[in-house]
Motif scaffolding. Structure first.
Motif, PDB file in Angstrom:
ATOM      1  N   GLY A  41       0.828  -1.296   0.119  1.00 21.40           N
ATOM      2  CA  GLY A  41       0.060   0.082   0.028  1.00 21.40           C
ATOM      3  C   GLY A  41       0.773   1.309  -0.058  1.00 21.40           C
ATOM      4  N   TYR A  42       2.122   1.214   0.132  1.00 21.81           N
ATOM      5  CA  TYR A  42       2.999   2.320   0.088  1.00 21.81           C
ATOM      6  C   TYR A  42       4.067   2.259  -1.123  1.00 21.81           C
ATOM      7  N   VAL A  43       4.284   3.390  -1.763  1.00 23.16           N
ATOM      8  CA  VAL A  43       5.320   3.502  -2.685  1.00 23.16           C
ATOM      9  C   VAL A  43       6.136   4.526  -2.541  1.00 23.16           C
ATOM     10  N   GLU A  44       7.108   4.862  -3.473  1.00 28.21           N
ATOM     11  CA  GLU A  44       8.050   5.847  -3.543  1.00 28.21           C
ATOM     12  C   GLU A  44       9.296   5.379  -2.961  1.00 28.21           C
ATOM     13  N   VAL A  45      10.574   6.018  -3.260  1.00 26.99           N
ATOM     14  CA  VAL A  45      11.907   5.739  -2.835  1.00 26.99           C
ATOM     15  C   VAL A  45      11.852   5.722  -1.402  1.00 26.99           C
ATOM     16  N   ASP A  46      11.141   6.192  -0.524  1.00 23.11           N
ATOM     17  CA  ASP A  46      11.231   6.449   0.997  1.00 23.11           C
ATOM     18  C   ASP A  46       9.835   6.093   1.615  1.00 23.11           C
ATOM     19  N   CYS A  47       8.801   5.365   0.785  1.00 24.83           N
ATOM     20  CA  CYS A  47       8.033   4.775   0.751  1.00 24.83           C
ATOM     21  C   CYS A  47       6.753   5.880   1.579  1.00 24.83           C
ATOM     22  N   SER A  48       6.782   6.995   1.183  1.00 22.23           N
ATOM     23  CA  SER A  48       6.086   8.245   1.603  1.00 22.23           C
ATOM     24  C   SER A  48       4.658   8.421   1.109  1.00 22.23           C
ATOM     25  N   LYS A  49       4.501   7.597  -0.142  1.00 16.85           N
ATOM     26  CA  LYS A  49       3.303   7.822  -0.659  1.00 16.85           C
ATOM     27  C   LYS A  49       2.533   6.308  -0.221  1.00 16.85           C
ATOM     28  N   ARG A  50       1.025   6.865  -0.169  1.00 16.07           N
ATOM     29  CA  ARG A  50       0.063   5.797  -0.057  1.00 16.07           C
ATOM     30  C   ARG A  50      -0.448   5.639  -1.602  1.00 16.07           C
ATOM     31  N   MET A  51      -0.520   4.235  -1.579  1.00 17.59           N
ATOM     32  CA  MET A  51      -1.190   3.641  -3.051  1.00 17.59           C
ATOM     33  C   MET A  51      -2.749   3.886  -3.111  1.00 17.59           C
ATOM     34  N   CYS A  52      -3.397   4.192  -4.309  1.00 17.87           N
ATOM     35  CA  CYS A  52      -4.693   4.158  -4.442  1.00 17.87           C
ATOM     36  C   CYS A  52      -5.010   3.013  -5.334  1.00 17.87           C
ATOM     37  N   PRO A  53      -6.458   2.485  -5.250  1.00 22.75           N
ATOM     38  CA  PRO A  53      -6.793   1.201  -6.025  1.00 22.75           C
ATOM     39  C   PRO A  53      -6.560   1.438  -7.601  1.00 22.75           C
ATOM     40  N   SER A 207      -5.269  -1.672 -16.290  1.00 28.63           N
ATOM     41  CA  SER A 207      -5.114  -1.562 -14.922  1.00 28.63           C
ATOM     42  C   SER A 207      -4.288  -0.489 -14.741  1.00 28.63           C
ATOM     43  N   TYR A 208      -5.131   0.649 -14.319  1.00 30.78           N
ATOM     44  CA  TYR A 208      -4.383   2.108 -14.008  1.00 30.78           C
ATOM     45  C   TYR A 208      -4.579   2.516 -12.372  1.00 30.78           C
ATOM     46  N   GLU A 209      -3.975   3.090 -12.191  1.00 31.31           N
ATOM     47  CA  GLU A 209      -4.153   3.778 -10.756  1.00 31.31           C
ATOM     48  C   GLU A 209      -5.585   4.606 -10.849  1.00 31.31           C
ATOM     49  N   CYS A 210      -6.356   4.583 -10.143  1.00 25.31           N
ATOM     50  CA  CYS A 210      -7.514   5.104  -9.938  1.00 25.31           C
ATOM     51  C   CYS A 210      -8.367   4.953 -11.531  1.00 25.31           C
ATOM     52  N   GLY A 211      -7.975   3.822 -12.257  1.00 28.57           N
ATOM     53  CA  GLY A 211      -8.692   3.797 -13.263  1.00 28.57           C
ATOM     54  C   GLY A 211      -8.559   4.790 -14.457  1.00 28.57           C
ATOM     55  N   ARG A 212      -7.330   5.563 -14.196  1.00 29.29           N
ATOM     56  CA  ARG A 212      -7.176   6.723 -14.801  1.00 29.29           C
ATOM     57  C   ARG A 212      -8.151   7.733 -15.014  1.00 29.29           C
ATOM     58  N   ARG A 213      -8.889   7.815 -14.060  1.00 29.23           N
ATOM     59  CA  ARG A 213      -9.952   8.849 -13.790  1.00 29.23           C
ATOM     60  C   ARG A 213     -10.123   9.642 -12.528  1.00 29.23           C
ATOM     61  N   GLY A 214      -9.011  10.656 -12.495  1.00 27.63           N
ATOM     62  CA  GLY A 214      -8.795  11.419 -11.223  1.00 27.63           C
ATOM     63  C   GLY A 214      -7.608  11.039 -10.840  1.00 27.63           C
ATOM     64  N   ARG A 215      -7.309  12.109  -9.946  1.00 27.79           N
ATOM     65  CA  ARG A 215      -5.909  11.915  -9.439  1.00 27.79           C
ATOM     66  C   ARG A 215      -5.689  11.141  -7.730  1.00 27.79           C
ATOM     67  N   CYS A 216      -4.778  10.507  -7.415  1.00 28.69           N
ATOM     68  CA  CYS A 216      -4.719   9.783  -6.449  1.00 28.69           C
ATOM     69  C   CYS A 216      -4.261  10.824  -5.250  1.00 28.69           C
ATOM     70  N   ASP A 217      -4.554  10.773  -4.283  1.00 29.40           N
ATOM     71  CA  ASP A 217      -4.434  11.613  -2.910  1.00 29.40           C
ATOM     72  C   ASP A 217      -2.995  10.826  -2.292  1.00 29.40           C
ATOM     73  N   TYR A 218      -2.125  10.857  -2.594  1.00 32.30           N
ATOM     74  CA  TYR A 218      -0.980  10.289  -1.919  1.00 32.30           C
ATOM     75  C   TYR A 218      -0.806  10.492  -0.512  1.00 32.30           C
ATOM     76  N   THR A 219      -1.463  11.286   0.089  1.00 38.69           N
ATOM     77  CA  THR A 219      -1.350  11.227   1.530  1.00 38.69           C
ATOM     78  C   THR A 219      -2.151  10.365   2.282  1.00 38.69           C
ATOM     79  N   THR A 220      -3.382  10.115   1.692  1.00 41.21           N
ATOM     80  CA  THR A 220      -4.324   9.176   2.278  1.00 41.21           C
ATOM     81  C   THR A 220      -4.481   7.927   1.714  1.00 41.21           C
ATOM     82  N   GLY A 221      -4.319   7.743   0.435  1.00 39.90           N
ATOM     83  CA  GLY A 221      -4.388   6.788  -0.466  1.00 39.90           C
ATOM     84  C   GLY A 221      -5.908   6.672  -0.879  1.00 39.90           C
ATOM     85  N   LYS A 222      -6.663   7.653  -0.615  1.00 41.07           N
ATOM     86  CA  LYS A 222      -8.112   7.718  -1.149  1.00 41.07           C
ATOM     87  C   LYS A 222      -8.112   8.398  -2.220  1.00 41.07           C
TER      88      LYS A 222
END
Length: 254
Positions: A41-53, A207-222
């Motif tokens: 559920g986390y990504v980035e070099v320092d694992c600071s970003k939460r993933m969206c579906p 298979s895209y992040e958020c279905g390629r419809r909208g931007r992921c909020d990487y602070t909440t993963g929502k």
């Protein structure tokens, strides 16, 4: 740039510089960096970003609509080291699935049954759909055997709403895992170059992040909500989430 070689001195328990022995540095790592091994559920070099579906883009269309829908099919080949399915028949193994959110789940033990392939296929399907959190909601499993080579072929089709698009390849856990090990497995003694999972058919779905419809909020993963205009000029309002992809009956009219 050159760096001198060194050797280990067992007498002084240290490294000594070797004169006249050097190698050239070609900069192979000058653009590389270290990164963390992130939790699911986390990504980035320092694992600071939460993933969206992840999910299929509801606005994507196939180039050839006269052809039937293609789902991803992964193939596993089982062939024992000896004849008559020796090393494979009646023994247990497990499958590991990694979701697009980098969650890793391993099934309960699955017993190989070469005498009843329908039962064997059902065991594989039940083990996969029972993985936690419903990561695999629907799959199809078919098993066939080639008696001339004592080989069993298993095709696993991902056709659920949670596994749209091409998924990570399954991993066959064919090692022996005895007392105190989970899951407890007999292990399979398979011939060389078998037991691997290969892509048999690629999926039409993407298979895209958020279905390629909208931007992921990487602070909440929502994922945020977005507005999608249909061809009928109606406005459909839905959250950017794979639970809402493709099934337009769930969209709310505004």
């Amino acid at each position: 740039m050159k760096y001198g070689d060194v050797e280990f001195s067992y007498q002084h328990f240290g490294f000594n510089q070797l004169d006249g022995q050097e190698w050239v540095y070609y900069g192979w790592d000058k653009t590389k960096t270290r990164m963390c091994q992130c939790d699911p559920g986390y990504v980035e070099v320092d694992c600071s970003k939460r993933m969206c579906p992840y999910g299929n883009d509801v606005m994507s269309t196939r180039s050839d609509l006269d052809r039937g829908q293609l789902y991803q099919i992964q193939r596993i080949v089982f062939k024992g080291e000896s004849s008559s399915y020796g090393g494979v028949a009646t023994k247990s193994f497990a499958l590991t699935f990694q979701s697009r959110m980098n969650e890793t789940y391993t099934t309960t033990p699955i017993i190989v049954d070469v005498t009843d392939l329908a039962t064997f296929a059902t065991r594989i399907r039940n083990a996969l759909v029972k993985l936690p959190n419903g990561v695999i909601d629907d799959i199809g499993v078919q098993a066939a055997a080639d008696s001339t080579t004592d080989t069993v072929f298993v095709d696993i089709t991902f056709m659920g709403s949670y596994t749209e698009g091409n998924q990570h390849l399954l991993t066959v856990e064919d090692y022996a895992c005895g007392d105190g090990c989970t899951p407890r497995l007999d292990g399979l003694d398979m011939a060389q170059n078998t037991g691997n999972v290969t892509l048999s058919v690629a999926a039409d779905f993407n298979s895209y992040e958020c279905g390629r419809r909208g931007r992921c909020d990487y602070t909440t993963g929502k994922p945020p909500e977005y507005v999608l205009a249909s061809r009928a000029t109606q406005v459909l309002h839905a959250p950017c989430c794979p639970l809402w992809r493709n099934d337009t009956s769930r969209f709310l009219l505004v």
